[in-house]
Every structure is written in C-alpha cells, then in structure tokens.
Design a protein around this motif. Structure first.
Motif, short mmCIF file in Angstrom:
data_model
loop_
_atom_site.label_atom_id
_atom_site.label_comp_id
_atom_site.label_asym_id
_atom_site.label_seq_id
_atom_site.Cartn_x
_atom_site.Cartn_y
_atom_site.Cartn_z
N SER A 176 -0.60 5.31 19.87
CA SER A 176 0.26 6.64 20.39
C SER A 176 -0.22 7.92 20.25
O SER A 176 -0.33 8.76 20.70
N TYR A 177 -1.03 8.05 19.04
CA TYR A 177 -1.45 9.45 18.66
C TYR A 177 -2.68 9.52 19.34
O TYR A 177 -3.07 10.73 19.79
N ARG A 178 -3.35 8.47 19.69
CA ARG A 178 -4.70 8.82 20.46
C ARG A 178 -3.99 9.05 21.86
O ARG A 178 -4.71 9.91 22.60
N GLN A 179 -3.23 8.55 22.50
CA GLN A 179 -2.68 8.78 23.65
C GLN A 179 -2.10 10.08 23.74
O GLN A 179 -2.47 10.91 24.90
N PHE A 180 -1.46 10.53 22.87
CA PHE A 180 -0.67 11.96 23.04
C PHE A 180 -1.81 13.18 22.62
O PHE A 180 -1.45 14.34 23.09
N PHE A 181 -2.28 12.91 21.28
CA PHE A 181 -3.36 14.06 21.05
C PHE A 181 -4.94 13.66 20.87
O PHE A 181 -5.41 14.68 20.73
N GLY A 182 -5.13 12.64 21.11
CA GLY A 182 -6.63 12.50 21.39
C GLY A 182 -7.40 12.34 20.16
O GLY A 182 -8.56 12.43 20.23
N ASN A 183 -6.60 12.01 19.14
CA ASN A 183 -7.54 11.92 17.93
C ASN A 183 -6.69 11.11 16.76
O ASN A 183 -5.68 10.53 17.03
N ILE A 184 -7.42 10.62 15.72
CA ILE A 184 -6.92 9.75 14.85
C ILE A 184 -6.55 10.74 13.47
O ILE A 184 -7.38 11.35 12.93
N PRO A 185 -5.34 10.66 13.25
CA PRO A 185 -5.07 11.42 11.84
C PRO A 185 -5.42 11.04 10.56
O PRO A 185 -5.79 9.88 10.61
N GLU A 186 -5.89 11.84 9.78
CA GLU A 186 -6.11 11.59 8.37
C GLU A 186 -5.12 10.85 7.58
O GLU A 186 -5.26 9.94 6.79
N GLY A 187 -3.76 11.22 7.72
CA GLY A 187 -2.78 10.89 6.61
C GLY A 187 -1.80 9.91 7.56
O GLY A 187 -1.66 10.01 8.80
N PHE A 188 -1.20 8.88 6.86
CA PHE A 188 -0.17 8.27 7.20
C PHE A 188 0.98 8.21 6.50
O PHE A 188 1.17 8.26 5.35
N GLY A 207 -8.00 2.96 9.42
CA GLY A 207 -8.82 4.23 9.30
C GLY A 207 -8.01 5.38 8.85
O GLY A 207 -8.80 6.53 8.56
N PHE A 208 -7.02 5.14 8.23
CA PHE A 208 -6.10 6.38 7.33
C PHE A 208 -6.95 6.64 6.06
O PHE A 208 -7.19 5.72 5.47
N SER A 209 -6.82 7.90 5.73
CA SER A 209 -7.48 8.16 4.40
C SER A 209 -6.43 8.37 3.23
O SER A 209 -6.74 8.02 1.90
N TYR A 210 -5.27 8.77 3.61
CA TYR A 210 -4.14 8.91 2.59
C TYR A 210 -2.56 8.80 3.03
O TYR A 210 -2.30 8.57 4.17
N THR A 211 -1.82 8.54 1.95
CA THR A 211 -0.46 8.31 2.49
C THR A 211 0.20 9.10 1.44
O THR A 211 -0.28 9.72 0.50
N ILE A 212 1.55 9.12 1.45
CA ILE A 212 2.42 10.02 0.54
C ILE A 212 3.45 9.02 0.13
O ILE A 212 4.14 8.16 0.96
N THR A 213 3.78 8.87 -1.29
CA THR A 213 5.03 8.00 -1.70
C THR A 213 6.11 8.85 -2.50
O THR A 213 5.56 10.17 -3.00
N ASP A 214 7.17 8.41 -2.65
CA ASP A 214 8.14 8.85 -3.57
C ASP A 214 7.45 9.06 -4.89
O ASP A 214 6.54 8.37 -5.50
N ALA A 215 8.03 9.95 -5.81
CA ALA A 215 7.18 10.44 -7.09
C ALA A 215 7.26 9.11 -8.02
O ALA A 215 6.30 8.71 -8.83
N ARG A 216 8.52 8.33 -7.81
CA ARG A 216 8.72 7.38 -8.91
C ARG A 216 7.64 6.29 -8.57
O ARG A 216 7.30 5.46 -9.49
N SER A 217 6.98 6.18 -7.37
CA SER A 217 6.01 5.15 -7.00
C SER A 217 4.69 5.34 -8.12
O SER A 217 4.16 4.31 -8.37
#
Length: 532
Positions: A176-188, A207-217
């Motif tokens: 979807s991101y490729r279709q709408f924005f033409g690139n691959i984001p770094e974060g998921f 191909g994602f480089s990073y993600t974000i979790t709840d602090a407890r994780s």
C-alpha cells in the motif's frame, strides 16, 4: 550529549462502506471520519505550511494506515466531505436564527461556520482534494517521516502461531505504501503496540529497520536494557526497537488528570446533535437518523446545566490554557531527558518517543493548537525534534535484547480486545484464517472468477481482523456498526469459501460486493500462502 524527542501521530481508521445505499446508514461513522479530516489532518498540514513559510524545520512522524489512504483517495468521499461541510453550515445558519438573542452563542456559531468555510477552501483550493499528495510533499521536504504499518489494524499477539497471517498483513501494508507514496518506509508501526516474540523476523524480512513497542516490552524483557527506554535496542535479527514514552498519554488524555480536562477547554460532550429535536438538525440528520455530533458546542468543561453565562466557551481562554499545557508537557520531557543524560553519561544521545492517536486528538478541540505550541517550544529548546530513522546510524551495534510481549490496550496486555463482550469474534476469525491459508495453497495459479473470489475473501478477512471493531464492541462505542461490519465480512468470506467448494458463484453478488468493499484494488490472495 544530544537530547532528542520523536513525536509520532498514528491515524486510526476502519473501512466505511459508502456506496449510495450505505451512505445514509453509515452517517455517524462517516461523521467521525470527516471530523478527523477537519480536526487532525488538515490542521496538521496547515501547521506544517506555517512552519515552512517561517523557515522553522520541525519533524514529526506520521502513520497513515492503508485503509485511511484508500478512503482519502476515494473521489466519492472527497465530494461527500465537501457536502458535509456545507450541511454543517446550513445547520449553523439555522442555529444563528434560533440563538439570535444570545450574542455569545451567535459569536461561537459564526466561528464554527467560518472554520468550516476555511476547511472547505483549504481542502478544495490549497490541497486540490488530495491530502495524501500534500503529506507526501511534506515528507519529501523533511517535515514528516511516513511510518509504515499493516494492511489493517490487526493485533499481532492473537496470531502468534499463524505467521502467514502476520506476514500477509505486513506485506499488504508495504504494498500500500508503495502504491500511495512510491517508497518503502524505514519504520513499522505495530498496531496498538501489539508485539509478540517472532514478529520481528517477519517485519525485518520485508525491509523495515525499526519498530516501536510499549515501554513495558523493554522494561520487562529478561535482559533489562542498560540505557532503559532512552536509547534504541535491537532484536536478535537487528531490528531496532524504540520504547514509547509511558507517561505521554496520561499527561495529556488521562480521565481526570490529563490536560484535556482543563475547565477552559471546549466541552465536547455538550453538542446540539444530542440535545436538539431531530427535526431541528436538518440537513445533517433526518428524523430516522442515529444521533451524532453536529459540531456546534457552546460551553467549556466547567459548564453545569443551569449555571450563568460565565461558562460559555472562550477560544481566547482555551488558547491561553493550551499555551500553559504545552509548556508543562515540554518542561517535563526536558527534565526527564536531563535526568536520563545524567544517569547514562557515556551515551551519545538520549531519546524519548511520544505517540498520539488521531482518535484522541480528534476528540480534543484544542489539540492542533496545543501540538503547534509543543513543536514550537521544542524547536526553541535544547531538545532536538528528530525522526526515529535518524537514530539508527549504529543500528548493528545496539544492545541486543528479547522484548517482552507488548500491548497498548487495557492494562498493557490487550485484555479488552478479547473480553466477554467480544471474544465470540475470535473463533470466526481463526477459522477464516485457517481457510485462507489453505485456499491460497490449493489455488496457487487460478485466474478469472476464482481469483476474484479469493481476492475478495482476502480483503474481507483483513477487514474482520481489525482490532478497532473488537475495541468498539468492548467500549460500546458504535458497537452496532462494529458488529455488523464484522459479521458482513465474515459472511462474505464464508460465501467465498462455499462458492469455491461448490464451484458455483453468483457474478452479480461478487461484483456488488467488490464495489461495496472497494479497498486494496491490488490485493493478491497469494500473500497468505504458507511460508517456508
């Protein structure tokens, strides 16, 4: 030592049917979608335009889920949004007449009418009805980092044993991101911070480089990170992980202590849509309509029915309060980062990630003004506004940990997504998941009607997997819509399955449903095939 803060807005949106027959029955849900455009998306773009004109370089992360992108790109909904603004102002004209003896209320009505006229002008003239292009433009100019996410807001821990399901969601979001924005984001973006061990392998594989979790994780992981939540870590396969600021939500939105409860802010619960007779709410609503917000609200949060006029909403007072609350928010983050820097003096930087949900921002009338003040104050401080992707220079040198399970719902365990009110949904979803995996392997090379059937089934399953449906049922927030939306998708998927089993299909039924649930036009059911 650099002190950094990354601010991320996660837009939330479920699919809304909007063919002619559905528009009337879905008016309350469409109203929420249009309100998000008016209260979050256009104000955010206007804010960034102001910063650009001033030469002030701010940075903000933005998660635009594929379902929202699909709706924002739909020409029918673009025209409906304009009609919605016009209908609101027709109602506003009637409100001016009804309240012509009260100068304070008529002044507030005129403010709302002017705001709607400005929104219509910006949407049509400034952004040419294409908000996605406007966001993409801001991303190219370095004001926005577009963060990827799954096809729909699926809660990954519920599918920990079904890697094909998680993989299909990640792949559909990426496509979807490729279709709408033409690139691959770094974060998921993990929907609702839903992390379960093993998910990092699938995210990294795309191909994602990073993600974000709840602090407890991070804080409950077997090996506690040496720098706590103030520095990214990495998983075994080197996917970088940031922790969300655990105090961010409560400071702003906590039920009693959050900034949103200040008496000067507009009382969002006192709306004429819930108070006037339905016949006085035309053309926004009709006599058979389910009530919803009309947008005309005249009281502050200190309002008590029967009190005197001192409780009228004052925009001036609200903006003064927003200034104070923005200063408080920024000051607390500065103090936290200063303490973190003192505790880990050998670090090259310390960082906080503050995330906000569009639903919360939409429900707070002053959110855009507050956010602008926050960004300005950070820009003038010693704290740097950053994108998460900018902090990955040493990604393969980060400390390795195994994050604990993560959820941003309930008490941190997502228990409200599988409660006595909504747990009945899971048996249908799980069975449909098993079937789509089997079907994608049984029909690997089919074309024609079978392919259309399978692609429709894949889309309907992904709609049904949305955690927001379960959340709405648990919270009794438009629960009837959520239940119907879920059942419609499950019944459609079951019809697809039965049609493939009997080798018969009604092309009229198939075409009608393809038109009604016209999202993910690029869908390929084979993304659910078994992974080796």
């Amino acid at each position: 030592m650099n002190r950094n803060i990354a601010i991320i807005i996660k837009a939330t949106q479920d699919y809304i049917r909007h063919t002619e027959a559905d528009i009337k029955k879905n008016k309350p849900i469409l109203n929420l979608y249009f309100k998000s455009i008016s209260k979050v998306y256009i104000p955010l773009l206007n804010m960034l335009n102001s910063f650009e004109k001033e030469g002030l370089k701010v940075k903000i992360g933005l998660v635009l889920p594929p379902v929202l992108c699909n709706l924002l790109s739909d020409d029918v909904l673009k025209d409906l949004y304009i009609t919605w603004l016009e209908q609101k102002n027709e109602l506003g004209a009637a409100e001016l007449e009804r309240n012509k003896g009260d100068e304070k209320i008529t002044a507030l009505i005129r403010e709302e009418i002017e705001a709607n006229e400005n929104l219509k002008h910006d949407f049509e003239s400034l952004y040419s009805k294409d908000l996605l292009k406007a966001f993409a433009d801001k991303a190219k100019k370095g004001y926005i980092e577009l963060v990827g996410t799954s096809g729909t807001d699926i809660f990954f821990p519920h599918y920990a044993d079904m890697r094909e399901i998680i993989s299909a969601q990640v792949e559909s979001g990426l496509h979807s991101y490729r279709q709408f924005f033409g690139n691959i984001p770094e974060g998921f973006w993990l929907p609702d911070f839903g992390y379960t061990p093993g998910v990092e392998k699938l995210i990294k594989a795309y191909g994602f480089s990073y993600t974000i979790t709840d602090a407890r994780s991070l804080l409950l992981s077997e090996k506690l990170p040496a720098k706590g939540i103030f520095y990214p870590v990495r998983t075994e396969n080197s996917l970088a992980v940031f922790a969300n600021d655990p105090d961010c939500y409560d400071d702003v939105f906590a039920a009693e202590t959050g900034y949103v409860n200040q008496n000067s802010y507009r009382n969002e619960k006192r709306d004429i849509g819930f108070e006037l007779p339905l016949e006085k709410l035309s053309p926004l609503m009709d006599g058979n309509s389910i009530r919803f917000e009309a947008g005309f609200k005249y009281w502050n949060k200190d309002f008590v029915k029967g009190s005197d006029n001192t409780n009228y909403y004052s925009k001036t007072d609200a903006l003064e309060q927003a200034e104070k609350d923005a200063a408080s928010f920024v000051q607390k983050r500065e103090q936290i980062l200063a303490s973190a820097a003192a505790a880990i003096p050998d670090s090259d930087f310390v960082n906080l990630v503050c995330t906000f949900n569009s639903d919360d921002l939409r429900s707070w009338n002053e959110s855009a003004a507050w956010l602008e003040k926050v960004l300005r104050k950070f820009s003038a401080s010693e704290v740097n506004l950053v994108f998460c992707k900018e902090l990955l220079e040493k990604q393969y040198e980060l400390e390795k940990i195994t994050p604990y399970f993560s959820a941003g719902n309930g008490t941190g365990y997502g228990e409200n997504l599988l409660s006595n009110r909504n747990s009945w949904m899971m048996r249908y979803i799980r069975k449909a998941c098993e079937r789509i995996i089997d079907l994608s392997d049984r029909f690997p090379n089919d074309t024609g009607l079978k392919t259309r059937l399978l692609n429709l089934g894949a889309k309907e399953l992904m709609i049904a997997q949305s955690l927001n449906l379960a959340k709405n049922i648990e919270d009794e927030n438009y629960a009837d819509f959520a239940i119907k939306r879920f059942k419609d998708s499950i019944e459609a998927f079951t019809a697809v399955f039965d049609s493939l089993g009997s080798n018969t299909v009604s092309t009229e039924w198939l075409t009608t449903l393809e038109m009604r649930d016209a999202l993910f036009p690029w869908m390929n059911y084979r993304i659910f095939s078994k992974k080796k």
